[in-house]
Design a protein around this motif. Structure first.
Motif, PDB file in Angstrom:
ATOM      1  N   PHE A  23      17.601  -8.634  10.396  1.00  0.00           N
ATOM      2  CA  PHE A  23      17.779  -8.193   9.018  1.00  0.00           C
ATOM      3  C   PHE A  23      16.424  -8.047   8.325  1.00  0.00           C
ATOM      4  O   PHE A  23      16.172  -7.084   7.609  1.00  0.00           O
ATOM      5  CB  PHE A  23      18.663  -9.186   8.254  1.00  0.00           C
ATOM      6  CG  PHE A  23      19.120  -8.662   6.928  1.00  0.00           C
ATOM      7  CD1 PHE A  23      20.135  -7.732   6.855  1.00  0.00           C
ATOM      8  CD2 PHE A  23      18.516  -9.086   5.747  1.00  0.00           C
ATOM      9  CE1 PHE A  23      20.549  -7.234   5.636  1.00  0.00           C
ATOM     10  CE2 PHE A  23      18.916  -8.593   4.532  1.00  0.00           C
ATOM     11  CZ  PHE A  23      19.941  -7.666   4.480  1.00  0.00           C
TER      12      PHE A  23
ATOM     13  N   LEU B  14      14.794  -4.910   9.403  1.00  0.00           N
ATOM     14  CA  LEU B  14      15.420  -3.768   8.729  1.00  0.00           C
ATOM     15  C   LEU B  14      14.863  -3.595   7.314  1.00  0.00           C
ATOM     16  O   LEU B  14      14.456  -2.499   6.916  1.00  0.00           O
ATOM     17  CB  LEU B  14      16.938  -3.965   8.680  1.00  0.00           C
ATOM     18  CG  LEU B  14      17.752  -2.874   8.011  1.00  0.00           C
ATOM     19  CD1 LEU B  14      17.698  -1.599   8.830  1.00  0.00           C
ATOM     20  CD2 LEU B  14      19.199  -3.313   7.825  1.00  0.00           C
ATOM     21  N   VAL B  15      14.826  -4.701   6.559  1.00  0.00           N
ATOM     22  CA  VAL B  15      14.323  -4.638   5.183  1.00  0.00           C
ATOM     23  C   VAL B  15      12.861  -4.186   5.174  1.00  0.00           C
ATOM     24  O   VAL B  15      12.474  -3.335   4.370  1.00  0.00           O
ATOM     25  CB  VAL B  15      14.480  -6.008   4.479  1.00  0.00           C
ATOM     26  CG1 VAL B  15      13.745  -6.015   3.151  1.00  0.00           C
ATOM     27  CG2 VAL B  15      15.956  -6.322   4.284  1.00  0.00           C
TER      28      VAL B  15
ATOM     29  N   ILE C 116      12.639  -0.414   5.901  1.00  0.00           N
ATOM     30  CA  ILE C 116      13.015   0.405   4.737  1.00  0.00           C
ATOM     31  C   ILE C 116      11.869   0.429   3.726  1.00  0.00           C
ATOM     32  O   ILE C 116      11.503   1.484   3.193  1.00  0.00           O
ATOM     33  CB  ILE C 116      14.301  -0.141   4.081  1.00  0.00           C
ATOM     34  CG1 ILE C 116      15.494   0.011   5.036  1.00  0.00           C
ATOM     35  CG2 ILE C 116      14.589   0.587   2.776  1.00  0.00           C
ATOM     36  CD1 ILE C 116      16.760  -0.655   4.542  1.00  0.00           C
ATOM     37  N   THR C 117      11.283  -0.738   3.462  1.00  0.00           N
ATOM     38  CA  THR C 117      10.212  -0.813   2.469  1.00  0.00           C
ATOM     39  C   THR C 117       9.011   0.023   2.902  1.00  0.00           C
ATOM     40  O   THR C 117       8.457   0.795   2.115  1.00  0.00           O
ATOM     41  CB  THR C 117       9.770  -2.279   2.265  1.00  0.00           C
ATOM     42  OG1 THR C 117      10.935  -3.084   2.175  1.00  0.00           O
ATOM     43  CG2 THR C 117       8.945  -2.424   1.016  1.00  0.00           C
TER      44      THR C 117
ATOM     45  N   TYR D 130       8.915   2.544   5.005  1.00  0.00           N
ATOM     46  CA  TYR D 130       9.277   3.960   4.992  1.00  0.00           C
ATOM     47  C   TYR D 130       9.221   4.535   3.581  1.00  0.00           C
ATOM     48  O   TYR D 130       8.699   5.627   3.356  1.00  0.00           O
ATOM     49  CB  TYR D 130      10.680   4.118   5.585  1.00  0.00           C
ATOM     50  CG  TYR D 130      11.287   5.497   5.453  1.00  0.00           C
ATOM     51  CD1 TYR D 130      10.755   6.586   6.135  1.00  0.00           C
ATOM     52  CD2 TYR D 130      12.403   5.696   4.657  1.00  0.00           C
ATOM     53  CE1 TYR D 130      11.323   7.839   6.023  1.00  0.00           C
ATOM     54  CE2 TYR D 130      12.983   6.945   4.544  1.00  0.00           C
ATOM     55  CZ  TYR D 130      12.437   8.023   5.222  1.00  0.00           C
ATOM     56  OH  TYR D 130      13.011   9.261   5.100  1.00  0.00           O
ATOM     57  N   THR D 131       9.756   3.805   2.595  1.00  0.00           N
ATOM     58  CA  THR D 131       9.783   4.366   1.242  1.00  0.00           C
ATOM     59  C   THR D 131       8.411   4.340   0.580  1.00  0.00           C
ATOM     60  O   THR D 131       8.105   5.230  -0.208  1.00  0.00           O
ATOM     61  CB  THR D 131      10.738   3.608   0.300  1.00  0.00           C
ATOM     62  OG1 THR D 131      10.705   2.242   0.625  1.00  0.00           O
ATOM     63  CG2 THR D 131      12.132   4.098   0.391  1.00  0.00           C
ATOM     64  N   LEU D 132       7.605   3.350   0.872  1.00  0.00           N
ATOM     65  CA  LEU D 132       6.357   3.228   0.116  1.00  0.00           C
ATOM     66  C   LEU D 132       5.137   3.817   0.822  1.00  0.00           C
ATOM     67  O   LEU D 132       4.129   4.096   0.182  1.00  0.00           O
ATOM     68  CB  LEU D 132       6.093   1.753  -0.232  1.00  0.00           C
ATOM     69  CG  LEU D 132       7.133   1.110  -1.149  1.00  0.00           C
ATOM     70  CD1 LEU D 132       6.738  -0.317  -1.484  1.00  0.00           C
ATOM     71  CD2 LEU D 132       7.315   1.918  -2.431  1.00  0.00           C
ATOM     72  N   PHE D 133       5.212   4.021   2.163  1.00  0.00           N
ATOM     73  CA  PHE D 133       3.997   4.423   2.871  1.00  0.00           C
ATOM     74  C   PHE D 133       3.360   5.728   2.367  1.00  0.00           C
ATOM     75  O   PHE D 133       2.150   5.770   2.156  1.00  0.00           O
ATOM     76  CB  PHE D 133       4.218   4.494   4.387  1.00  0.00           C
ATOM     77  CG  PHE D 133       2.967   4.834   5.131  1.00  0.00           C
ATOM     78  CD1 PHE D 133       1.987   3.861   5.323  1.00  0.00           C
ATOM     79  CD2 PHE D 133       2.722   6.120   5.583  1.00  0.00           C
ATOM     80  CE1 PHE D 133       0.812   4.171   5.965  1.00  0.00           C
ATOM     81  CE2 PHE D 133       1.541   6.444   6.226  1.00  0.00           C
ATOM     82  CZ  PHE D 133       0.589   5.462   6.420  1.00  0.00           C
ATOM     83  N   PRO D 134       4.144   6.818   2.142  1.00  0.00           N
ATOM     84  CA  PRO D 134       3.492   8.064   1.699  1.00  0.00           C
ATOM     85  C   PRO D 134       2.680   7.880   0.407  1.00  0.00           C
ATOM     86  O   PRO D 134       1.583   8.426   0.279  1.00  0.00           O
ATOM     87  CB  PRO D 134       4.666   9.025   1.496  1.00  0.00           C
ATOM     88  CG  PRO D 134       5.684   8.536   2.450  1.00  0.00           C
ATOM     89  CD  PRO D 134       5.565   7.032   2.414  1.00  0.00           C
ATOM     90  N   TYR D 135       3.214   7.099  -0.514  1.00  0.00           N
ATOM     91  CA  TYR D 135       2.470   6.861  -1.753  1.00  0.00           C
ATOM     92  C   TYR D 135       1.210   6.050  -1.469  1.00  0.00           C
ATOM     93  O   TYR D 135       0.125   6.384  -1.957  1.00  0.00           O
ATOM     94  CB  TYR D 135       3.374   6.133  -2.759  1.00  0.00           C
ATOM     95  CG  TYR D 135       2.679   5.819  -4.063  1.00  0.00           C
ATOM     96  CD1 TYR D 135       2.285   6.835  -4.925  1.00  0.00           C
ATOM     97  CD2 TYR D 135       2.386   4.505  -4.414  1.00  0.00           C
ATOM     98  CE1 TYR D 135       1.639   6.557  -6.103  1.00  0.00           C
ATOM     99  CE2 TYR D 135       1.746   4.211  -5.585  1.00  0.00           C
ATOM    100  CZ  TYR D 135       1.370   5.241  -6.438  1.00  0.00           C
ATOM    101  OH  TYR D 135       0.721   4.955  -7.593  1.00  0.00           O
TER     102      TYR D 135
ATOM    103  N   TRP E  74      -0.427   5.955   1.266  1.00  0.00           N
ATOM    104  CA  TRP E  74      -1.384   6.791   1.988  1.00  0.00           C
ATOM    105  C   TRP E  74      -2.098   7.755   1.048  1.00  0.00           C
ATOM    106  O   TRP E  74      -3.277   8.057   1.217  1.00  0.00           O
ATOM    107  CB  TRP E  74      -0.684   7.542   3.125  1.00  0.00           C
ATOM    108  CG  TRP E  74      -1.650   8.115   4.094  1.00  0.00           C
ATOM    109  CD1 TRP E  74      -1.839   9.427   4.378  1.00  0.00           C
ATOM    110  CD2 TRP E  74      -2.593   7.384   4.888  1.00  0.00           C
ATOM    111  NE1 TRP E  74      -2.839   9.576   5.307  1.00  0.00           N
ATOM    112  CE2 TRP E  74      -3.335   8.330   5.634  1.00  0.00           C
ATOM    113  CE3 TRP E  74      -2.908   6.034   5.028  1.00  0.00           C
ATOM    114  CZ2 TRP E  74      -4.349   7.972   6.509  1.00  0.00           C
ATOM    115  CZ3 TRP E  74      -3.917   5.670   5.905  1.00  0.00           C
ATOM    116  CH2 TRP E  74      -4.628   6.629   6.633  1.00  0.00           C
TER     117      TRP E  74
ATOM    118  N   LEU F  23      10.178   1.851 -12.876  1.00  0.00           N
ATOM    119  CA  LEU F  23      10.357   0.424 -12.592  1.00  0.00           C
ATOM    120  C   LEU F  23      10.749  -0.340 -13.861  1.00  0.00           C
ATOM    121  O   LEU F  23      11.595  -1.225 -13.823  1.00  0.00           O
ATOM    122  CB  LEU F  23       9.104  -0.171 -11.959  1.00  0.00           C
ATOM    123  CG  LEU F  23       8.766   0.402 -10.575  1.00  0.00           C
ATOM    124  CD1 LEU F  23       7.588  -0.339  -9.959  1.00  0.00           C
ATOM    125  CD2 LEU F  23       9.960   0.361  -9.632  1.00  0.00           C
TER     126      LEU F  23
ATOM    127  N   GLN G  10      14.409   0.651 -14.758  1.00  0.00           N
ATOM    128  CA  GLN G  10      15.215   0.750 -13.546  1.00  0.00           C
ATOM    129  C   GLN G  10      16.718   0.729 -13.788  1.00  0.00           C
ATOM    130  O   GLN G  10      17.447   1.630 -13.388  1.00  0.00           O
ATOM    131  CB  GLN G  10      14.811  -0.416 -12.657  1.00  0.00           C
ATOM    132  CG  GLN G  10      15.134  -0.225 -11.228  1.00  0.00           C
ATOM    133  CD  GLN G  10      15.272  -1.580 -10.556  1.00  0.00           C
ATOM    134  OE1 GLN G  10      16.253  -1.820  -9.924  1.00  0.00           O
ATOM    135  NE2 GLN G  10      14.290  -2.456 -10.716  1.00  0.00           N
TER     136      GLN G  10
END
Lengths: 278, 294
Positions: free
Chosen positions: A13, A16-17, A20-21, A23-28, A30, A261, A264
């Motif tokens: 678990f 998984l968490v 997800i984190t 994946y969502t934050l990496f482009p920003y 970078w 944020l 939210q």
């Protein structure tokens, strides 16, 4: 269940968490890292900016008219929010609190307009904007953005307005208040949180818009941030100024992330109301 | 007496909004339909003449149009499927209790807040053929032996476009699915747990049937959005005729080739498609739409 199995579950678990984190934050992340690199460092993959440099952030304002673009975006998005909210408040009051014939078809029509593909009105809107003398002007963008912000604000405010207690209205009517007074002096103060949410969502939509801004502007005097970033070019045709583009991207994104944020919870409820609760 | 006054007030209150909507939606849409049947051209100063269905024939005979239709449908199908699957996984994760749930919930909103053009640029840079971090990662783990030109090759650029769209709009799907999950009664799950049912079985036999309605609404909503895609194709693929969406095709005809009539015909076809999905949306969501409206 055995102890080992419990741990295995917990660990998977956690993985998984984490996935997800990342994946969502990496482009920003970078984009931030890239924007802090200078010269040839930009073209080497380094996970951490070893020598952070602010050159790109200065250059985007000195070598590009990005300050002007930012100002344009702020002016357009704010005026869109103000005009949409002013128009939507009375419209939402009528739709939410007064029963009259033709109300349901009207609401379905407004919902239908919010689903218009922008491309379907593009040529007609272009003609209208040129006829009104608004081509390459910020007010032309404000007017055209009403296409998507107005149905949305009316729809969401109607949802919020319907939930206000009936007794308040009845008491005011007994005191002789007209619908105008009920709307402006009884309901409006109670709707402040809803106005903030709706306004913020309309602001984000206007801030992000690309197709109209690309088509109805000609030069930097009226270009908004997304158009400027999409068209940003370097000294030669074959060179994309990635450092500048990343700096510009971080500049426009960071305030939005902070706003999202902070607000939210209300944003989530506003989005739900806009999508019509299933 | 009072009732009639209120009805009059309602129409007065609605008037400004209706006037603006007629001006920015009704009239331009009507003009687009009209242009579709004329030889309107941005380059000529002559008044446009009625040409019947000619523009539609031109569009229908253009292989570029059909390629854009195929691209748009492929994009819509694949990205909405991936967004639904991924959105479901993230929603289920967020629906269980764990430390840091609030932080994760906030984090998944970040891609949603970033403008599409900016997301496209961020990913365009990550997918850069020579300096991109994604090629670097794939090379490092040995999945590829040389860097790939993601956004240049038309087949691969579709992969890139879908990747950006999935990243950007999965949060919206997650939110809608999470809201549906949170409305499910706990008792059902208590019972299932007492019976010792496997979680996967519980998901397919209890959860999925119960949230089918809201899920369908979310999917149609995303389909509507995906069909009119413009920004991602325009920004990521440098406008090649191999990789256009229907909206990009229509705009190119109108403004780059100045052929307002043909572009308007293409836009009208896209409008018809979206109108169809809007009607399906309203029918599927009939109960709550009417409830909202009534």
């Amino acid at each position: 269940m055995s102890q080992a199995l419990v741990w295995l579950k917990r660990i998977s678990f956690g993985v998984l968490v984490t996935a997800i984190t990342v994946y969502t934050l990496f482009p920003y992340y970078w984009a931030v890292v890239s924007s802090l690199k200078e010269g040839s460092a930009l073209f080497q993959v380094q996970w951490w900016p070893t020598k952070p440099a602010w050159h790109n952030y200065v250059a985007v304002f000195t070598e590009q008219p990005f300050g002007r673009n930012l100002l344009n975006s702020v002016l357009v998005a704010s005026s869109v929010v103000i005009v949409s909210l002013i128009l939507a408040i009375t419209a939402a009051f009528a739709l939410a609190r007064i029963r009259f014939r033709g109300r349901v078809p009207l609401m379905l029509m407004i919902l239908g307009v919010s689903m218009f593909p922008q491309i379907a009105v593009l040529s007609g809107m272009f003609e209208l904007i040129r006829a009104l003398g608004l081509y390459n002007k910020l007010s032309g963008l404000t007017l055209s953005y009403m296409l998507f912000t107005l149905p949305f604000t009316v729809w969401v405010l109607t949802t919020f307005m319907r939930e206000l207690p009936k007794e308040l209205e009845e008491a005011a009517v007994v005191d002789g208040a007209t619908p105008w007074v009920v709307c402006m002096h009884v309901f409006l103060p109670l709707l402040r949180p809803a106005l903030v949410t709706t306004g913020l969502l309309a602001f984000i939509a206007a801030w992000n818009e690309f197709l109209f801004a690309l088509t109805f502007t000609l030069d930097q005097s009226a270009r908004t941030v997304p158009v400027a970033i999409a068209l940003m070019s370097g000294a030669s045709q074959y060179e994309s100024p990635w450092g500048l583009i990343m700096a510009a991207s971080v500049i426009v994104t960071t305030p939005l992330i902070v706003l999202v944020l902070i607000f939210q919870r209300s944003i989530v409820s506003g989005l739900m109301a806009g999508a019509v609760k299933g | 007496m009072l009732a009639r006054q209120r009805v009059r007030a309602a129409w007065l209150f609605l008037l400004p909004t209706l006037v603006v909507l007629a001006g920015v939606a009704g009239w331009p849409l009507f003009r687009t339909f009209w242009f579709a049947f004329t030889n309107a051209n941005l380059g000529s100063s002559e008044p446009p003449e009625f040409v019947g269905l000619e523009n539609f024939v031109v569009v229908m005979e253009d292989p570029d149009w059909w390629r854009s239709v195929r691209n748009t449908f492929l994009f819509t199908g694949v990205s909405v499927t991936l967004e639904t699957a991924l959105g479901m996984i993230i929603a289920l994760t967020l629906n269980s209790r764990f430390r840091g749930r609030g932080v994760l919930r906030a984090a998944v909103l970040v891609p949603w807040a970033i403008p599409t053009v900016v997301s496209a640029k961020m990913w365009g840079w990550m997918l850069n053929d020579q300096y991109g971090v994604i090629n670097e990662m794939l090379l490092y783990v040995g999945l590829i032996s040389e860097p790939i030109a993601w956004t240049v090759d038309p087949n691969l650029s579709m992969v890139a476009i879908i990747a950006v769209d999935v990243w950007k709009t999965t949060p919206f799907m997650t939110l809608l699915l999470l809201a549906a999950l949170q409305m499910l009664p706990d008792e059902l799950y208590e019972a299932a747990r007492l019976d010792g049912a496997h979680p996967v079985l519980v998901f397919f036999q209890i959860t999925l049937p119960l949230i089918r309605g809201p899920m369908l609404v979310a999917i149609i909503f995303r389909v509507l959005d995906a069909l009119r895609v413009f920004d991602l194709f325009y920004v990521l693929t440098s406008n090649s005729s191999e990789s256009m969406s229907m909206a990009v095709y229509a705009r190119q005809q109108m403004f780059e080739f100045q052929d307002l009539g043909v572009g308007a015909a293409a836009a009208t076809l896209l409008f018809g498609l979206i109108a169809l999905f809007t009607i399906i949306y309203m029918l599927v969501n009939r109960n709550s739409v009417i409830q909202e409206a009534a």
